[in-house]
Design a protein around this motif. Structure first.
Motif, PDB file in Angstrom:
ATOM      1  N   THR A 100      13.000  -7.651  -2.150  1.00  0.00           N
ATOM      2  CA  THR A 100      11.527  -8.789  -3.368  1.00  0.00           C
ATOM      3  C   THR A 100      10.311  -7.878  -3.405  1.00  0.00           C
ATOM      4  N   ILE A 101      10.292  -7.730  -1.884  1.00  0.00           N
ATOM      5  CA  ILE A 101       8.624  -7.254  -2.425  1.00  0.00           C
ATOM      6  C   ILE A 101       8.551  -6.006  -3.498  1.00  0.00           C
ATOM      7  N   MET A 102       9.519  -5.048  -3.403  1.00  0.00           N
ATOM      8  CA  MET A 102       9.461  -3.935  -4.438  1.00  0.00           C
ATOM      9  C   MET A 102       9.763  -4.582  -6.173  1.00  0.00           C
ATOM     10  N   PRO A 147       0.528  -1.582  -0.150  1.00  0.00           N
ATOM     11  CA  PRO A 147      -0.248   0.193  -0.085  1.00  0.00           C
ATOM     12  C   PRO A 147       1.048   1.252  -0.096  1.00  0.00           C
ATOM     13  N   TYR A 148       2.377   1.242   0.562  1.00  0.00           N
ATOM     14  CA  TYR A 148       2.946   2.562   1.111  1.00  0.00           C
ATOM     15  C   TYR A 148       3.361   2.384  -1.160  1.00  0.00           C
ATOM     16  N   LEU A 149       3.704   1.371  -1.105  1.00  0.00           N
ATOM     17  CA  LEU A 149       4.471   1.905  -2.600  1.00  0.00           C
ATOM     18  C   LEU A 149       3.270   2.158  -4.089  1.00  0.00           C
ATOM     19  N   LYS A 150       2.367   2.142  -3.368  1.00  0.00           N
ATOM     20  CA  LYS A 150       1.279   2.506  -4.807  1.00  0.00           C
ATOM     21  C   LYS A 150       0.726   3.938  -4.748  1.00  0.00           C
ATOM     22  N   ALA A 163       6.702  -4.423  -9.056  1.00  0.00           N
ATOM     23  CA  ALA A 163       6.902  -3.711  -9.985  1.00  0.00           C
ATOM     24  C   ALA A 163       6.980  -4.752 -10.947  1.00  0.00           C
ATOM     25  N   ARG A 164       6.612  -5.829 -10.962  1.00  0.00           N
ATOM     26  CA  ARG A 164       6.654  -6.336 -11.795  1.00  0.00           C
ATOM     27  C   ARG A 164       4.952  -6.569 -12.334  1.00  0.00           C
ATOM     28  N   LYS A 165       4.462  -7.116 -11.353  1.00  0.00           N
ATOM     29  CA  LYS A 165       2.630  -7.067 -10.840  1.00  0.00           C
ATOM     30  C   LYS A 165       2.452  -5.556 -12.155  1.00  0.00           C
ATOM     31  N   TYR A 166       2.957  -3.757 -11.202  1.00  0.00           N
ATOM     32  CA  TYR A 166       2.354  -2.871 -11.891  1.00  0.00           C
ATOM     33  C   TYR A 166       3.318  -2.667 -13.330  1.00  0.00           C
TER      34      TYR A 166
END
Length: 87
Positions: free
Chosen positions: A74-76, A24-27, A80-83
């Motif tokens: 890893t989370i990032m 949610p922070y990355l969004k 990035a792959r998803k979006y």
């Protein structure tokens, strides 16, 4: 939501466990800010790996910092792959 302050300082805080990164922070980050934070995390990871430790406590701290950085990267990367954000 823009990054507050220096991305490298934020990356160091993440490695020390003072701040956590969640999807949610990355969004809230723009693709440019996302890349800037990702690159800062890679730089801090390289710097932490370069630390020479002698004491067992220092080695444990270094490994914890590397573990936190690896987890956030890893989370990032998955985000990035998803979006479809090119790193």
């Amino acid at each position: 939501m823009a990054l507050q302050g220096s991305p490298k300082k934020l990356a160091e805080d993440i490695s020390k466990g003072y701040f956590y990164i969640t999807p949610p922070y990355l969004k809230n980050l723009s693709p440019g800010e996302f890349k800037e934070l990702y690159n800062a995390l890679k730089i801090v990871q390289r710097d932490v790996r370069a630390i020479v430790t002698i004491d067992q406590e220092d080695t444990k701290e270094k490994q914890m910092r590397l573990m936190r950085l690896n987890q956030v990267l890893t989370i990032m990367e998955n985000f990035a792959r998803k979006y479809r954000i090119i790193l």
